[in-house]
Every structure is written in C-alpha cells, then in structure tokens.
Design an enzyme around this catalytic site. Structure first.
Site, PDB file in Angstrom:
ATOM      1  N   THR A 101      16.542  51.505 -13.679  1.00 13.06           N
ATOM      2  CA  THR A 101      16.943  51.916 -14.971  1.00 13.06           C
ATOM      3  C   THR A 101      15.938  53.094 -15.343  1.00 13.06           C
ATOM      4  OG1 THR A 101      17.776  49.766 -15.540  1.00 13.06           O
ATOM      5  CG2 THR A 101      16.942  51.413 -17.381  1.00 13.06           C
ATOM      6  N   LYS A 176      23.645  52.123 -19.566  1.00 15.25           N
ATOM      7  CA  LYS A 176      22.492  50.926 -19.233  1.00 15.25           C
ATOM      8  C   LYS A 176      21.692  51.003 -20.530  1.00 15.25           C
ATOM      9  CE  LYS A 176      20.062  47.811 -17.644  1.00 15.25           C
ATOM     10  NZ  LYS A 176      19.150  47.856 -16.732  1.00 15.25           N
ATOM     11  N   LYS A 247      10.710  50.156 -23.960  1.00 16.93           N
ATOM     12  CA  LYS A 247      10.862  51.322 -23.365  1.00 16.93           C
ATOM     13  C   LYS A 247      12.155  51.899 -23.406  1.00 16.93           C
ATOM     14  CE  LYS A 247      11.636  51.980 -19.153  1.00 16.93           C
ATOM     15  NZ  LYS A 247      11.770  51.548 -17.854  1.00 16.93           N
TER      16      LYS A 247
END
Lengths: 300, 300, 300, 300
Positions: A101, A176, A247
């Site tokens: 990711t 995502k 994040k």
C-alpha cells in the site's frame, strides 16, 4: 507478456502478510524463489516446501530467476530499500506485481522505472490483514498493466477471494486509500461511541452492551465485532499498525486535495489518529480509542 | 404493576413505525386500542382487525381504556403535543411505554410527570426503521421502571428481535443516541469515500466498484449495502430523515458535553449533516452525500 | 419609562465584573443601591462611597428601591438563583438591565416574565473582561426595550466605551455569542500555532519568536499580545474561564443549528476546549493550549 | 561571503511582490540586475531607473552578473521553473536569497544544490502582501546561511520593517507556515462569525455591526478591518490567493504530521478552504466566506 503461464514465481518480502500469501501459492503447487531481509524467515519457508521453494540472496536474484515477481513490503521505506535491487534485474520479459500500500505517485514512479527497462508492472495492493493472507481471502485492488493482470489472475485467485482491475497505474492504490479512509473513519466513530457510552455509564460489552446493540443493527460489521471487545480490554495487538492507518488517512486527504474534494470527517479522524500516534503508533489502529476514552475509565 | 399480563394494550401513534409495530401485536392476537392524529390511519388498521382493534378519540381515551399504553411519536414536537392528553389519564395502575427517540432529559421529565400521578413509565426507544418495524425485528433500548419492563417483555419480544434494559430512566435514550452517533458518522464516512472515489475516476458500484470492495472487507455492513447503491443513484427516499439524524448527532454532542467527552469526529459529521439539512432535511440521511460528492458528478 | 433620568440605580452582582462597573457609576456620581450574594463585597463598596452607595438585603429590595436595576451575574446558575427575587419586586415603572452572557432563549424568558409584571427589560451583555470593566471600557451589546436603552445610555456610556442596540430581545446575546465564537476560534488557532512552532523548534517568544512575528503582521491583536506570553509560561490565571468560553462556543453552535448554519471550525474549537475542560475549566480559556502543546515541551 | 558589502544585486521575479521589493531597493540607490518571465515588466522597471537597473535575459545571467541574487517567485511551479537556470550560474562567491513561500523540504533541496556548487543560500520568506512590499514593510523570516543573512540585512531592512533569523535552513519556511496557519484559521473564524451573524439577522458592518464590535474588542486586528467590509460586499480581489492560503494550510498540517502535532482546528480550516478552492482559488483567501455564508444571503 508471454502467452503461456509462468511456471515459477518470485516473492520478495516474507513478513506478516507475505508469508501467508507465499504459503497459499506453495500449497497450490506453485514454485517460488523467495527473498526476505531477515533471511531466517525465508529459509524457514523453504524448509517447509523443499521441492517448491528456494531462497535467493537478493531481490534482484529473485527477479533474474523468475518471469513474474510479487513484492510485498510493508512500508514505503522497506519498498524503497528493496526496489533498486529489483529494478536492476528487470529487463524485457520480466514482470513485477507490487502488493504494498503506497501512494499512487509512488506506484507511477515504479511503473515508469520498470517500463524504462522494458518490464511490465502491476500494482496490486491488498485489502485484508494477516488472517485473510493466511487463508487466501485477500482482496486485490489492481491497476497498471492489463495483460500482466490477466496472466497473474490465477495466482491472485489463490491468494485472494476477489481481485479487481481498476485501470491505469495508480487506480488500485487510490481505491486502497479510499477503503482505508472509510475504515479509519469507522474505527474512530466506534471509539467515540464507546467513549460516550462509557462516560454515560452504559454497558459496552458484546453480550448486552453497546457492542451487542451495534451487532444487531444495520451497522453491524466484522471489524466492530473483532476489535470492539479488544478495545474495551485495552488489547491493541497490531493487525494494522496505527501509524500505517494514520499514514493512509493522510494520503487519502492528499488525494482529496489533488482532486478538489474536501474530507472534513476524515480530517478529524486523521487528527485523532495523529494525536494517538506518538504513544500508540505501533499498536493496532484500534488504539485510537486510548485517546478518546474517558480519562478515569478503567477496563471493565 | 399488576402481576398478571395485561389483556389489552393501548397504542398512540400509527405512523411509519407505529403501524408496523401495532400490526405485529395484532398478528399475535393482542387487543389494541389505538389513536392517531390522522384518524384515517387508525381506522384503516381497525378495519383490518375488527375483532382486536378499536379506535379511541384521544390519547387520553387510550390510556383510560388500557393498563399499558405504547407511544410511538416520531418527533419531539409530536411527542410534546400528545403527552398532555396521555398524562391527564394517568393514574395508579396505568403504565406508559414510550418508544420515541428523545433526549434523556425529556424522558426524565415525562417519567417524573407520570410518577407524580402514580403511573409507571418505561422509555423504550428503538433501533431499526420501517422494515424491521413491519417484520418485528426492532431492537428496544429500555430504561426506567424495571417491573414494567418485565411486564411488557412479551410484547417487546413480538415487536422486536432483541430488547435491553440499561437501568434508570434516560439510559435507554442515551444508548440510542450513541448508536445513532456511530451510524451517522459511518454514513458520513461512506459519503466521503464515495466522493473521493468518484473524483478519482474509480468505479463505485456494488458489482466491481468501491461498494463491492467494501462489501468484501471487514467493514461490510447492511447499511452500506442498502444505502450505497441508492446514494449513487441520487435516491434518498427517507427511511430515516436527515433532519432527525442530524438532531441525534447534536444530542449526542450535547451528551458528550455534559460528560466531558469531546467528540471531534461526530462534530465534523454533525456539521456535514447540518450543511445538508436545509435542502435535504426530509430526505433520507444518506442525502448528506449530496453535499459531499464532487460538484460535476452525474449519476453513473 | 419615565422621561426624566433616574436619580438612583440598582446594581445586583458585585463580582469581578460588577464591582468595576459599579465603581465607574459611583465615580461619576450616580447613587447606587447594591446587592451581592457575598455581602462583604457589597459592604466594602458602600464603605468606599458612603454618600452614594447603600446595601440592600436582597435583589428584590434593590429593585423595590430603584427605577432601573442593573444585574451582572457571571453564570446562568447565578442568574437563575437571583432572578426570582428580582422578578418579585418588578411592577409598572421598574426596569431591569441584564448584563450577563446568557442564551438568547433565557433573555427572552426573562423579558417575558418582566413584561408580564408590566416592567421593562433590556439585555446588555458586555464584551470585555475585568480590566475594561474597571476602566469603563466595556462594550454593551443590547437588545430588547428600545426606550429603556435610550434611558440608560448615559450609564452605559460611563461603564463602556461603546454601546450598541441590535433590536429585539435576544439580538444582543446573539451578537455576544458570535463575538465569543470568533474569539474562541482565534485562541484555539493561536494555541495550534504555538504548538506547531514549539514542536518545530522555533522560538515562540514576543521578542524574536512567533509572537513577535504575529504582532508585526496583519493578524496582530491585543488578545495574542496579552495571552501569548502567558501561555508560554503556563500562566492561565483566569480572566475568562475556559468553561465559560466553551459554553459560549456550544451556544454559538446551537444558534448555528437553529439557523441552518454549519460551523465546522467552531465545532473543532469547541471539541478542543471541551477536551481541556475537565482539567482546566476554571483556568483562563488560554489553557486550551495545555492540551495542544507538544507533550515533551517544557516552558522555555 | 566577502566581508565588503555587495555593490550590485540580482533580482529574479518582478511580479506583484517582487516589483515593490525591487523598487524599494532602487529607491535606496541599490544597483539591480533584474529578470522576469514577462520581460515587459522588467523592462518597465529598468526604464524607471535607467542608471541603476538593467535587464538580464535569463535568471542565470542575473546570477552571473551579481554576488547576491534575490529570488521572489510566487509559486512552487514558478520557483522550480526558474531554479535550474539560477543554479547553473552558481559558483563560489555567489549567494542566493530566496523569498518565496515554499516547503521546508524544498528550501533544503535548493540549499543543498547551491552548496554543492560552493554557493551560499538563505531562505527569506516574507510575511506581508502587495501593500507592505511596496512600502518596505515586509517581515523576513530567515533560515540557512548565517553569514549571508548578516551580509543582506541592510537590504532586508530596506524592503522590510523587521527581519528574523531562525537558524538552520527550513526554519524560516516553517515559521512562515505557522504564521499562515494562524492567519488562515482566523480568516475562517471571521467567516463563520459573519455567517452566523447574517443568519441571525444581526448587522455585520463596520459602523454599528459585528465588524465594529470586533474592532473595539481584544481580537481587533488589521486583517479583519481590511477584509471584513470587502467580504460583506463580495469583493475578493486577491491580495493573497485562496489557493495559496489553502496550500500553506496543507503544508502546515504536513509539518504537524511530521512532528506528531495534531491540528484539528487547522484541519477544519483546510477543509473549508479546499471546499472553496474550485470556484474561488484565484480570489482572495477571504472568499472562503462565499462557502460559509447563509445561502439566501445577499450583500447588505
């Protein structure tokens, strides 16, 4: 891409996620050349499947030995540390499937670098954590080289219960981020609900308290069922570290900024996770609750 | 409370929710005396169950005729309009079960008024909307008179799939506010996710887009499945009007204020619903998405 | 109202604010009948101005003795405790000028009660704290009885540097809430700036740090100059208690809710003040910084 | 740096800000070699000061001709477009003073690039807009090469009313971000205040409305005085474009993220500016009010 299916696959990164994924492939009889920074983990896997699994000394050696190499590094830092060695070995006929990711921008940069060396690149970030990785129940969110996507669909099908192709490189990573934005907001919403209920003296447990009421209603979802009781116990053993969740919220906000989309709820969630990051960055992202719950509260 | 089970029940408020609830009781053979502001709806119900259901001319007449009266008014205004007539008829032996979603303070006031006339009072706000009301799948979140709770458990069990007693008067309403706070935050989170995905050019549908990815993951929940596709179509036919959802978020924030619990995510959600209220107050609360989605977006 | 100017004024509430205000009137030669819950403070004032100032035994005695009575209670609770005694003495020809910061709704209720007894009522909440109260530099934000406003303008002019009439009862309190909303948001903005600068290792002081830079720029304002250095020292001696500042933000949000105005910035500020309230409710509202500043920070 | 003061200075970027700054230097008798993308503006300046000002054909030509070159580009894009030409001409003895508002990271990169060619680099972003630039009232927030700072202090003193040295490269830009964070939050706070007052039917003007009340109180500041009346008129002629203000808020949030500082108020402000950016990005940052004000509001 070659029309025939590859007979051997590379796998870089045998960590929490990668180990389960690689094992799914090995169980289905795929031959793997694996590499891991901590070589012991790679060796352990090879020892379990001596006929199918061999250990390479570098990521580049993996790529050199295989047509298609899966990369599953857990952070941008790990990915950036490994990629140069991967890239060095790329040439025509080599394909890279990156399951990390990362930001859409980073995926574009990697694709460009691989393409400059005549290689093919597919981003395939996954939805799902350790458990789904072990049981072949991940969800792959792909973008980039369509032909490569078609080539590796059988393997994605082994490692996951579903896979999607969303178009050009970056699209999978964007999806995502959206998924993790919704998930992060929801965790924060649950935390506020538990905090409010606790402060109000209401039971929160999953027998006859808030968690049970939520489970019976329209917002019932596996994450609340799994994490809720642990949150009440103060058990934040990491499936998805809070610092990574934060994040991803930041990246989602940045994506919104790029696209003229204000996300005020997500901005508030990000602030909550950020406030929790210093003390709970390595805990599960459910630990945001530690900064939300009433100060005097002791675990029930 | 009398130890023997009541043979006849009152029901004030035969609206979207009340009609389904009353019908559940009638189907199970309970005798009802009903009242509704729009008398036609009450008459219609009585016509369907001529042996079991009769229409009263005022809420007070309902209370006078029955030991236990359920009240199901949809708003504070409706509740306040009906309560004086109810109260007037309360005396020793009369019990009121109020199923509206009101503030804890309002429930306390009503309990005090009923108790002053020797009556018993149970708050029993419900989780669930029109569908669950019709099929007897509501969840009752009760607080107040424990003995009355035990008396009406059979009827709550007919109208709902679960019922909880959380303690003193106000506790049920507080739990309801927490549940709606989590639900409101989640709707807002979904809206931001759909907005971000749309702006990013990602598919959002429930076949191969964001809604499908969410459905396959740990945040999968009935609300997203039900509302998500409708939101993409711009279909916000109300199950739970946005103005009521916003009101509950405001009450949850007020409860947090009373209890020293800051709820920054919920505050952001409330601001989003409030911004949508003027144009979409009577639409479903999913219409918050109308103010979140990218301006140029047309339904896919 | 009588056309001639009153020769004697009542003053209920000789606290932090009221004392300064009453003294301003006495210095200008106005005769006062005063009352205070802590009678010592009233007696002290009377001792200073024996020819002009006398002490009453109850608020009602003040009202009975004067045509116009100023009330300056610091909280809703204090105001509610005193008002019944005031009200009891109201009759035709009596005027009440209430200088507290309360909700518009409360002002309307008090006006209605006073009007029901043929009295006149003016709300006159003030902008400004202890210092301006002592020096006659308050700002009066009035609403309600216009004729009464004209009658007391000379006295408002003695206690304040400016006074405004905004129309019907409630308008003055609404303006006060808006002013305090802007002020609360600004304090929170300064706190975030100081926190960010501290974490970044930048100097914050008012000689050559952030406070000095702010003072030289377009956002320079007396509040930053006064409070900034104290915040760095951790000195939050109360001019305006944080719990009152938070209450006003909540009331402003409620006003916005009533009027279909979403205030997301103010909602975030309110959450910050609320998070600080438990530990710092009685400190100055600058103490919001205690929850914003970097955890490891020690005063410079 | 040479000990003797430079006799000639370079100036790249004669735009809204740069023109005023360059003229301040020319008025004080400094010789300048200037460059601007739109050469007409540079030529116009040279025509006004034929004895002191000459036009170069490229940024590199400016650097080659001068010991110290000031750069004043308005955006990251403009800065990035010009910097390669500047850099190419850097060698030992050349100094670059960059006055743009960029990220700390970008300043570090430029410093590194200049240092790699033996040049000296000072970041000197300014607080202040067009007016202060013209009148020599800017504030310089410096970081980087201390010796260079001392060399150019006389020139900074001509262009500004104050200058600060905050330490290592990046520190000046960080301070600038903090200042703009406070300023952006305050503009957003004013906008919410005006919106709330308008919706409440209160006067907002600077004669006897909210702006006047604010001006008389402790939050009185030049920005509110300057911008408030224009906001009410819908006049958002840009001094500081909204898209730049939003960018700085985003950078401040990013800085907070880097430093473990959650900034929930600023996150809400950023969301407000972002929501306004699509339609009002080139307007003044006061145009955030256009998305805050009540929908039915027409200018008073």
């Amino acid at each position: 891409m070659k029309a025939s299916a590859p007979s051997k696959f590379g796998f870089c990164g045998i960590g929490i996620m990668g180990r389960g994924m690689a094992q799914c492939l090995l169980k289905e009889g795929r031959s793997l050349v694996v590499w891991n920074r901590d070589v012991a983990k790679a060796a352990e896997l090879a020892a379990m499947y001596p006929d199918l699994c061999s250990v390479a000394e570098s990521p580049g050696e993996v790529v050199a030995a295989c047509d298609v190499t899966f990369c599953m590094l857990s952070t941008l830092e790990a990915s950036e540390a490994v990629f140069p060695s991967v890239l060095e070995a790329v040439c025509e006929g080599k394909s890279i499937v990156d399951c990390a990711t990362l930001t859409p921008q980073r995926m574009i940069e990697m694709r460009d670098a691989v393409a400059a060396r005549q290689g093919a690149f597919l981003e395939a970030p996954v939805s799902g954590s350790k458990g789904p990785a072990e049981t072949g129940n991940l969800i792959f969110l792909c973008g980039g080289d369509r032909a490569l996507y078609e080539v590796v669909r059988p393997e994605l099908g082994i490692m996951g219960k579903a896979n999607f192709y969303f178009g050009e490189i970056g699209a999978g990573s964007k999806m995502k981020l959206v998924v993790n934005q919704v998930m992060g907001d929801m965790m924060c919403a649950l935390g506020e609900g538990l905090a409010l209920a606790q402060a109000a003296g209401l039971p929160c447990d999953n027998e006859s308290g808030l968690l049970k009421v939520l489970e019976l209603g329209v917002v019932s979802n596996p994450m609340f069922k799994l994490k809720g009781p642990k949150m009440l116990e103060g058990n934040h053993a990491p499936n998805f570290p809070l610092k990574h969740a934060q994040k991803d919220l930041r990246f989602a906000l940045q994506l919104g900024d790029d696209l003229d989309v204000a996300l005020p709820l997500t901005a508030a969630a990000n602030a909550a996770f950020l406030a929790a990051r210093k003390d709970h960055g390595d805990d599960d992202f459910s630990a945001v609750y530690e900064t939300q719950k009433p100060p005097s509260n002791s675990p029930p």
